[in-house]
Scaffold this active site. Sequence first.
Site, PDB file in Angstrom:
ATOM      1  N   SER A 197      49.118  58.212  33.274  1.00  0.00           N
ATOM      2  CA  SER A 197      49.355  59.663  33.011  1.00  0.00           C
ATOM      3  C   SER A 197      49.568  60.299  34.377  1.00  0.00           C
ATOM      4  O   SER A 197      49.253  59.826  35.481  1.00  0.00           O
ATOM      5  CB  SER A 197      47.620  59.983  32.652  1.00  0.00           C
ATOM      6  OG  SER A 197      46.770  60.465  34.176  1.00  0.00           O
ATOM      7  N   ASP A 198      50.336  61.488  34.349  1.00  0.00           N
ATOM      8  CA  ASP A 198      50.674  62.399  35.417  1.00  0.00           C
ATOM      9  C   ASP A 198      49.357  63.001  35.856  1.00  0.00           C
ATOM     10  O   ASP A 198      48.258  63.025  35.236  1.00  0.00           O
ATOM     11  CB  ASP A 198      51.779  63.232  34.969  1.00  0.00           C
ATOM     12  CG  ASP A 198      52.617  63.643  36.110  1.00  0.00           C
ATOM     13  OD1 ASP A 198      51.965  63.504  37.711  1.00  0.00           O
ATOM     14  OD2 ASP A 198      53.552  64.077  36.085  1.00  0.00           O
ATOM     15  N   TYR A 199      49.599  63.479  37.145  1.00  0.00           N
ATOM     16  CA  TYR A 199      48.058  64.018  37.754  1.00  0.00           C
ATOM     17  C   TYR A 199      47.531  65.014  36.957  1.00  0.00           C
ATOM     18  O   TYR A 199      48.020  66.157  36.872  1.00  0.00           O
ATOM     19  CB  TYR A 199      48.830  64.492  38.946  1.00  0.00           C
ATOM     20  CG  TYR A 199      47.752  64.848  40.180  1.00  0.00           C
ATOM     21  CD1 TYR A 199      47.766  64.124  41.227  1.00  0.00           C
ATOM     22  CD2 TYR A 199      46.886  66.109  39.987  1.00  0.00           C
ATOM     23  CE1 TYR A 199      46.555  64.378  42.440  1.00  0.00           C
ATOM     24  CE2 TYR A 199      45.907  66.064  41.104  1.00  0.00           C
ATOM     25  CZ  TYR A 199      45.939  65.489  42.213  1.00  0.00           C
ATOM     26  OH  TYR A 199      44.847  65.701  43.108  1.00  0.00           O
TER      27      TYR A 199
END
Length: 842
Positions: free
Chosen positions: A384-386
């Site tokens: 996942s992105d941040y």
Amino acid sequence: MIGLWHAMIEGPGMKMKVQFKLAKKSSYTLDVVCAPLPLPLKVTSIEVEGNIVRGVGHVFWSPEESWSVQLAFGEEAFEGELYVPKFGKFPLQGLRGSGPMLSEAIMTQLEPYRRVSPIPERSDEDIRLAVDELLKKLSLEEKIGQMFQCMASNFSFGGAIASDPPEKLVSEGRVGSILGAFDISRVFELQKLAVEQSPHGIPLLFNADIIHGSQTIFPVPLAWSCSWDEEAIRRACAISAKEATASGIIYNHGPMVDVTRDPRWGRVVEGAGEDPYLGSVIAKAQVEGFQGEGLSDPETLIACLKHFIGYGAAEGGRDYNTVDISEGTLRNVYLPPFRAGIQAGAGSVMNAFNLFQGVPVAANRFVLKELLRDELGFDGVLISDYGSIDEIVHHGNAKDNEEAARLAVNATMDIEMVTRSFEALPRLVAEGKLSESQIEEAARRILTLKYKTGIMDDPFRYIRPEKEQEYHFHPDHLMESREIARKSIVLLKNNGVLPMTAGRGKVALIGPFADSRDLLGPWQFSRYEHETVTLYEGLEGKGFGTNQLLYAQGSEVNAPLEGGIEEAVAKAEQADIVVLALGESSSMSGEAASRMSIELPEAQMRLAEAVAALGKPTILVLTNGRPLVLQWFETHPNVHAIVESWFLGSQAGHAIADVLTGGYNPSGRLTMSFPVHGGQVPVYYNHFSTGRPVTAANKQEKYISKYIDGPNDPLYPFGYGLSYTQFAYSDLRLSSDKLSASGELLASITVTNQGKAAGEETVQWYVNDCYGSVVRPVKELKGFQKLALEPGESKEAVLRITSSDLAFWSTGEGEVAENGSFVLFVGPNSRDTLSAEFELHD
């Protein structure tokens, strides 16, 4: 006082080196660099009284707060105090010079952990069996532990994250990877903790954003895409991997392969521009550069393709904003670079922040499972992105973080970056809302990647302080940076003033980027920022003496400088030629740096107007991370040349000086169109026709698709760029005007250098599918060749076309090439082309 100084700072669990570089031309400048944390401490004001120097600046994570430093210099030593928000005050006592490398401190500690014998060569089957055996030993909670990533410290980008300290998470086996361990000592400390204290001694992956360099910084990706040189890009990525892995970094959060059409979006700086074909070529080159021949080599870096998918289509160019595109646009525009990266073997993919068809990508099973994994065959780690799993709730697709975690795992997400929504997974499994087999598959993919990198057999193989000292900022790496930087520069205008010659008169070097080191761009964490070569230093290196270079800053990047314009005009009046160095600061591009206006800031425009009014031959040199509106400079008779240099990296000043003085004939070609006016945005070459297209014949009519107050076409189109010589295209030939579905058609063109200088031309081939079951773009890039030509020399460029080159995705048909008429275009850019027609048939 002038020169390089250093001080060592020691605190609880921390050792840091701070370097100060003090210089003086017409005024003092101070550069401050910290290691191991590469804090970008930009000086916004400096005061010098005798041997006392005071500096103040804003910090990037909290612009309303300021850091400050005060230094009192002796002959060979200094003392003072540094204050940094979130970190506090540090007393300073230091000496002249760069000081020792921090990595020296762990060499003795590391020795007992080094593996003497080579690690075993493991086949895919060997790795599968080893992972099977390990999974049998892990509890559900321990498998979930592998699915977490945490920060290496309590510092976070953006909002604070509620989490236990990394030491606790690691020792309890509640994390499988670490983000932001910039210090090799920190990598060693946390890896040792994982191996010696976590329940099964499973090593950690260490992640970082190595976007365009580790310590040696290369041009930003939008810039290096303008080189159209995939081999140079591949080498730059390989060097970046070599430097990063020497410091223990294993897993890259890059490359970004989003197609980008809206220059208001700050992250255009990280991509390859507006074209899916060129984006695919560059995506492949980047993956091959980072990952080399295989991840078992400790000098290669896991490539993570981001952001899957459609992030570049954010409405209004506003970061993290809504995306609403059709599946055809998704597949024909945004998917090709990801497909190319996956085919090149990318080990990881990161989700986009946006929606697709109303569902956040982090929770989108169609996008992540059906398209990415099932259709494209991606079997690597999906991260996942941040914060994007928590953001499923903010989007309104889940009522709480527990529901968001369920949706993400159902979409086959493997790693949650930094946040802790996955802590709900044991309960979701117990309640039957997720199966343990879903968790096991995620853990399997993560552990497989750990075996592929060799850390399961040698957890400390990437921790190599002796290689860090050897590789970081190596002269060979700097040479490569300079070479690709030269290739990335695009000459947009030249009314005969370039190239310049040293020794012929005085040069006024004016503007906030005339002697600035802010030439690296966003998404870099180099500890050598203070060694960045400025434009002033680059021209000095080309033989322009201090008596020839008349320097004036003129203005700040975003604000007037008291008396700045008056000083600049006075210097320009004394000069024979003016170099006007304007642009954007690094903080004005990149993530969370979207701009409504893509013009130069008002303060710089006032400076440009005042200097250009003198009527001196003037060269505009741009430092920026996006296409800008340059209509005033293009049409103003007293701006004689425009040089688009972007953010070029560690050797920026040398590269620009090479081009300005003719030591290198510019060969860069734009990969994003430059608008005439911001109201045209998004403007891109590969658009669809309308039912009422504007033409040369009907442009005076009213009821056609046009603006009433300006042109449809960009100021500078995709593929555009000038040279110090002139190239002519002639004798376009097709081997046939018919192409069968199983056959091949050859097209050729003769290109001649008609000028007096050797140069390199990028021959660009485009195709238009004239009609079909769905509308196709007016032009699509299908190939290019770079030809190096001596004066008077001619060479032939050839394109081979098959039916697969003409295929596209359509609803119901999938990938298909339809019979019918096509037009082939060839030329130096997407606008100025020759053409020929052919037909595809069964």
